[in-house]
Design an enzyme around this catalytic site. Structure first.
Site, short mmCIF file in Angstrom:
data_model
loop_
_atom_site.label_atom_id
_atom_site.label_comp_id
_atom_site.label_asym_id
_atom_site.label_seq_id
_atom_site.Cartn_x
_atom_site.Cartn_y
_atom_site.Cartn_z
N LYS A 8 0.84 -1.20 0.00
CA LYS A 8 0.00 0.00 0.00
C LYS A 8 0.87 1.25 0.00
CE LYS A 8 0.84 1.11 4.52
NZ LYS A 8 1.54 2.33 5.00
N GLY A 104 10.21 -2.70 6.76
CA GLY A 104 10.62 -1.38 7.24
C GLY A 104 10.54 -0.33 6.17
N GLY A 108 3.57 -1.57 4.30
CA GLY A 108 2.61 -2.51 4.88
C GLY A 108 2.77 -3.95 4.46
N GLY A 109 3.97 -4.36 4.07
CA GLY A 109 4.16 -5.71 3.57
C GLY A 109 3.79 -6.78 4.58
N GLY A 110 4.24 -6.64 5.82
CA GLY A 110 3.91 -7.62 6.86
C GLY A 110 2.42 -7.63 7.18
N ASP A 144 -2.44 -1.28 10.31
CA ASP A 144 -2.58 -1.27 8.85
C ASP A 144 -3.32 -2.49 8.32
OD1 ASP A 144 -1.22 1.08 8.70
OD2 ASP A 144 0.64 0.22 7.94
#
Length: 283
Positions: A8, A104, A108-110, A144
């Site tokens: 995102k 990091g 919002g990958g995780g 998120d």
């Protein structure tokens, strides 16, 4: 079952007040990025790959970019645990994550991985939960995470969990993302923040159109982080000089992105940042 997990962007981010519980209320606009990657027009990969298959015993497998945390703190595992507690009849599965999205990065990958697990387990279980119920589970995993349950352009308030779908279509725009080798903790990001309600709310600015966003729409974390990480400010300055229609840092960083009308221009400008992590996405 396989799912390609996108990231995102934060199109603007205002920290409007500090709450009594120590958290901050904000307003932002979430926009999916990486949805079209892997297509013939935009073949460069920019997504994580989740695969969940029936197994004799539940196991987790991680490949690709290293996930540097113990299993019990991994968001994929925590999402499985959250779903299992809500749905004890859950079957046994091999849950495999092939990690490509940088961590990091303010993308919002995780969080996307966690919400992807919830959605996939729900579908494999016969959809016992509504999207609203899944979003409630997702919020317990991270602020998120609820956005990725819906995965459509949304105006967000609170800590990012109060979502309102908005009529925003950036189809045809190209996004150049540049992430230097900089790691920013949540604690550092908020350390220099001075909450203030903006004169013009984001829901109004976003309606002006991309060509009028620069200068009107801001990310408050830039004022907090740029003095300590000059590389971020330098990247933003160079992207603005390159002719991008809108340039900003996403979330609490450390990715800086620029929006371009033309694919060739986005790739050309990206070549000058190849010492960093760089990718170009069709929005």
């Amino acid at each position: 079952m396989i799912r390609f997990v996108n990231a995102k962007l934060n199109l603007g981010l205002n920290i409007v007040r500090k709450r009594g519980d120590g958290y901050h209320d904000l307003e932002t606009v979430f926009y999916p990025v990486g949805v079209h990657n892997g297509s013939p027009e935009n073949p460069e990969p920019f997504c994580d790959i989740l695969e969940i298959t029936p197994a004799k015993k539940t196991e987790f497998r991680f490949t690709g970019r290293p996930v540097d945390c113990p299993l019990e703190k991994n968001l994929v595992y925590k999402a499985w645990k959250e779903f299992k507690e809500a749905y004890p009849a859950l079957g046994e599965y091999l849950i495999a994550l092939e990690k490509h999205l940088p961590d990091g990065a303010g993308l919002g990958g995780g969080s996307a991985d966690a919400s992807g697990v919830l959605c996939m387990l729900n579908e494999l279980s016969g959809a016992p939960f509504s999207r609203e119920q899944l979003a409630e589970m997702a919020l317990r995993l991270g602020a998120d995470c609820p956005f990725f349950i819906y995965n459509i352009p949304c105006y967000a308030e609170g800590v990012g969990e109060r979502l309102e779908p908005i009529d925003l279509d950036l189809s045809g725009w190209w996004c150049l993302l540049v992430k230097p080798n900089v790691s920013i903790s949540t604690k550092e990001a908020f350390a220099g923040i001075h909450p203030e309600s903006p004169e013009i709310r984001l829901r109004e600015i976003i309606r002006l159109g991309v060509d009028k966003w620069q200068g009107a729409m801001v990310n408050d974390f830039e004022g907090s982080l740029f003095p300590n990480h000059n590389i971020l400010e330098n990247i933003k300055t160079e992207l603005m000089k390159s002719g991008a229609a809108y340039v900003s840092m996403s979330g609490s960083g450390s990715t800086v992105f620029g929006l371009f009308r033309e694919k060739e221009e986005a790739f050309r400008v990206g070549e000058s940042f190849r010492e960093h992590y760089v990718t170009v996405c069709l929005l």
